[in-house]
Motif scaffolding. Sequence first.
Motif, PDB file in Angstrom:
ATOM      1  N   VAL A  78       9.519  18.584 -30.938  1.00 50.12           N
ATOM      2  CA  VAL A  78       8.208  19.203 -31.108  1.00 50.12           C
ATOM      3  C   VAL A  78       7.157  18.112 -31.244  1.00 50.12           C
ATOM      4  O   VAL A  78       7.341  17.144 -31.981  1.00 50.12           O
ATOM      5  CB  VAL A  78       8.195  20.119 -32.358  1.00 50.12           C
ATOM      6  CG1 VAL A  78       6.816  20.688 -32.602  1.00 50.12           C
ATOM      7  CG2 VAL A  78       9.228  21.210 -32.214  1.00 50.12           C
ATOM      8  N   GLN A  79       6.034  18.259 -30.495  1.00 47.15           N
ATOM      9  CA  GLN A  79       4.917  17.326 -30.601  1.00 47.15           C
ATOM     10  C   GLN A  79       3.693  18.110 -31.039  1.00 47.15           C
ATOM     11  O   GLN A  79       3.342  19.114 -30.432  1.00 47.15           O
ATOM     12  CB  GLN A  79       4.641  16.659 -29.249  1.00 47.15           C
ATOM     13  CG  GLN A  79       5.773  15.784 -28.761  1.00 47.15           C
ATOM     14  CD  GLN A  79       5.451  15.183 -27.393  1.00 47.15           C
ATOM     15  OE1 GLN A  79       4.464  15.512 -26.791  1.00 47.15           O
ATOM     16  NE2 GLN A  79       6.323  14.307 -26.940  1.00 47.15           N
ATOM     17  N   TRP A  80       3.055  17.621 -32.061  1.00 49.30           N
ATOM     18  CA  TRP A  80       1.874  18.296 -32.580  1.00 49.30           C
ATOM     19  C   TRP A  80       0.635  17.844 -31.822  1.00 49.30           C
ATOM     20  O   TRP A  80       0.429  16.660 -31.598  1.00 49.30           O
ATOM     21  CB  TRP A  80       1.688  17.995 -34.066  1.00 49.30           C
ATOM     22  CG  TRP A  80       2.805  18.572 -34.891  1.00 49.30           C
ATOM     23  CD1 TRP A  80       3.889  17.918 -35.351  1.00 49.30           C
ATOM     24  CD2 TRP A  80       2.930  19.917 -35.284  1.00 49.30           C
ATOM     25  NE1 TRP A  80       4.717  18.761 -36.031  1.00 49.30           N
ATOM     26  CE2 TRP A  80       4.132  20.024 -36.009  1.00 49.30           C
ATOM     27  CE3 TRP A  80       2.180  21.074 -35.114  1.00 49.30           C
ATOM     28  CZ2 TRP A  80       4.585  21.215 -36.542  1.00 49.30           C
ATOM     29  CZ3 TRP A  80       2.625  22.247 -35.652  1.00 49.30           C
ATOM     30  CH2 TRP A  80       3.813  22.317 -36.350  1.00 49.30           C
ATOM     31  N   LYS A  81      -0.193  18.797 -31.392  1.00 49.60           N
ATOM     32  CA  LYS A  81      -1.425  18.493 -30.668  1.00 49.60           C
ATOM     33  C   LYS A  81      -2.572  19.231 -31.344  1.00 49.60           C
ATOM     34  O   LYS A  81      -2.405  20.346 -31.832  1.00 49.60           O
ATOM     35  CB  LYS A  81      -1.333  18.946 -29.206  1.00 49.60           C
ATOM     36  CG  LYS A  81      -0.332  18.131 -28.415  1.00 49.60           C
ATOM     37  CD  LYS A  81      -0.436  18.462 -26.946  1.00 49.60           C
ATOM     38  CE  LYS A  81       0.517  17.589 -26.168  1.00 49.60           C
ATOM     39  NZ  LYS A  81       0.381  17.781 -24.734  1.00 49.60           N
ATOM     40  N   THR A  82      -3.731  18.557 -31.351  1.00 51.71           N
ATOM     41  CA  THR A  82      -4.906  19.191 -31.962  1.00 51.71           C
ATOM     42  C   THR A  82      -5.648  20.060 -30.950  1.00 51.71           C
ATOM     43  O   THR A  82      -6.360  20.979 -31.328  1.00 51.71           O
ATOM     44  CB  THR A  82      -5.874  18.132 -32.507  1.00 51.71           C
ATOM     45  OG1 THR A  82      -6.247  17.255 -31.454  1.00 51.71           O
ATOM     46  CG2 THR A  82      -5.214  17.342 -33.634  1.00 51.71           C
ATOM     47  N   GLN A  83      -5.514  19.750 -29.651  1.00 56.82           N
ATOM     48  CA  GLN A  83      -6.174  20.544 -28.623  1.00 56.82           C
ATOM     49  C   GLN A  83      -5.146  20.948 -27.574  1.00 56.82           C
ATOM     50  O   GLN A  83      -4.219  20.207 -27.279  1.00 56.82           O
ATOM     51  CB  GLN A  83      -7.282  19.752 -27.936  1.00 56.82           C
ATOM     52  CG  GLN A  83      -8.438  19.397 -28.852  1.00 56.82           C
ATOM     53  CD  GLN A  83      -9.492  18.592 -28.102  1.00 56.82           C
ATOM     54  OE1 GLN A  83      -9.247  18.087 -27.024  1.00 56.82           O
ATOM     55  NE2 GLN A  83     -10.660  18.493 -28.694  1.00 56.82           N
ATOM     56  N   VAL A  84      -5.370  22.098 -26.997  1.00 54.77           N
ATOM     57  CA  VAL A  84      -4.467  22.585 -25.974  1.00 54.77           C
ATOM     58  C   VAL A  84      -5.284  22.857 -24.710  1.00 54.77           C
ATOM     59  O   VAL A  84      -6.331  23.488 -24.759  1.00 54.77           O
ATOM     60  CB  VAL A  84      -3.762  23.887 -26.425  1.00 54.77           C
ATOM     61  CG1 VAL A  84      -2.880  24.422 -25.316  1.00 54.77           C
ATOM     62  CG2 VAL A  84      -2.954  23.629 -27.681  1.00 54.77           C
ATOM     63  N   GLU A  85      -4.810  22.332 -23.571  1.00 58.99           N
ATOM     64  CA  GLU A  85      -5.467  22.581 -22.292  1.00 58.99           C
ATOM     65  C   GLU A  85      -4.763  23.734 -21.615  1.00 58.99           C
ATOM     66  O   GLU A  85      -3.547  23.716 -21.435  1.00 58.99           O
ATOM     67  CB  GLU A  85      -5.329  21.338 -21.407  1.00 58.99           C
ATOM     68  CG  GLU A  85      -6.640  20.739 -21.026  1.00 58.99           C
ATOM     69  CD  GLU A  85      -6.441  19.546 -20.104  1.00 58.99           C
ATOM     70  OE1 GLU A  85      -6.002  19.737 -18.962  1.00 58.99           O
ATOM     71  OE2 GLU A  85      -6.717  18.438 -20.572  1.00 58.99           O
ATOM     72  N   VAL A  86      -5.536  24.729 -21.239  1.00 55.07           N
ATOM     73  CA  VAL A  86      -4.968  25.887 -20.561  1.00 55.07           C
ATOM     74  C   VAL A  86      -5.663  26.012 -19.203  1.00 55.07           C
ATOM     75  O   VAL A  86      -6.889  26.077 -19.134  1.00 55.07           O
ATOM     76  CB  VAL A  86      -5.183  27.180 -21.378  1.00 55.07           C
ATOM     77  CG1 VAL A  86      -4.646  28.376 -20.619  1.00 55.07           C
ATOM     78  CG2 VAL A  86      -4.533  27.049 -22.737  1.00 55.07           C
ATOM     79  N   THR A  87      -4.882  25.988 -18.143  1.00 57.16           N
ATOM     80  CA  THR A  87      -5.440  26.153 -16.802  1.00 57.16           C
ATOM     81  C   THR A  87      -5.290  27.610 -16.402  1.00 57.16           C
ATOM     82  O   THR A  87      -4.192  28.168 -16.474  1.00 57.16           O
ATOM     83  CB  THR A  87      -4.686  25.258 -15.801  1.00 57.16           C
ATOM     84  OG1 THR A  87      -4.744  23.912 -16.262  1.00 57.16           O
ATOM     85  CG2 THR A  87      -5.293  25.345 -14.425  1.00 57.16           C
TER      86      THR A  87
END
Length: 157
Positions: free
Chosen positions: A43-52
């Motif tokens: 699991v990698q934690w991300k603060t922003q998610v890019e959704v196409t």
Amino acid sequence: MTLRPNVILFLSVVTLILTGCSSATEGDESEQQNPMPVTGVPVQWKTQVEVTQFFPARMEAAKTTAMASELAGRLMKVEVEEGDLVNEGDLLFSVDTQLLEQQQLASEARLASLNADLELTEKRLQRQRNLKRSDFSSNDELDALEAQLKKFKHNRI
């Protein structure tokens, strides 16, 4: 007597359910004995998610322009497609110029003929003026040549 068919139906449904449950538990036990291998991903934690996302759409031009050639002719090739971006001065289409080239050649031949006639008339006029000074020419011939010279010069414009 009306209760009997309902009771038979009820007992048949219960029997089917119990039979189905017992066979499902037997299959579950065989699957538990031979587990399926599974790979894991950390699991990698991300603060922003890019959704196409894609949305089907059709663009329509706000403005359309009619195209026409100043000269009549047969359309030979269209250089652009509908929806292409064009700039001022871009070539949009080609017209067959064979008829125009023939007309140009005919006009050039007519101009050459008129120039030759003009040169001849100027020479004849000069001769008649020289003859007039010596009183060997009439005014009528001189007037006719001057009128012809004016006609040539007017047609050249």
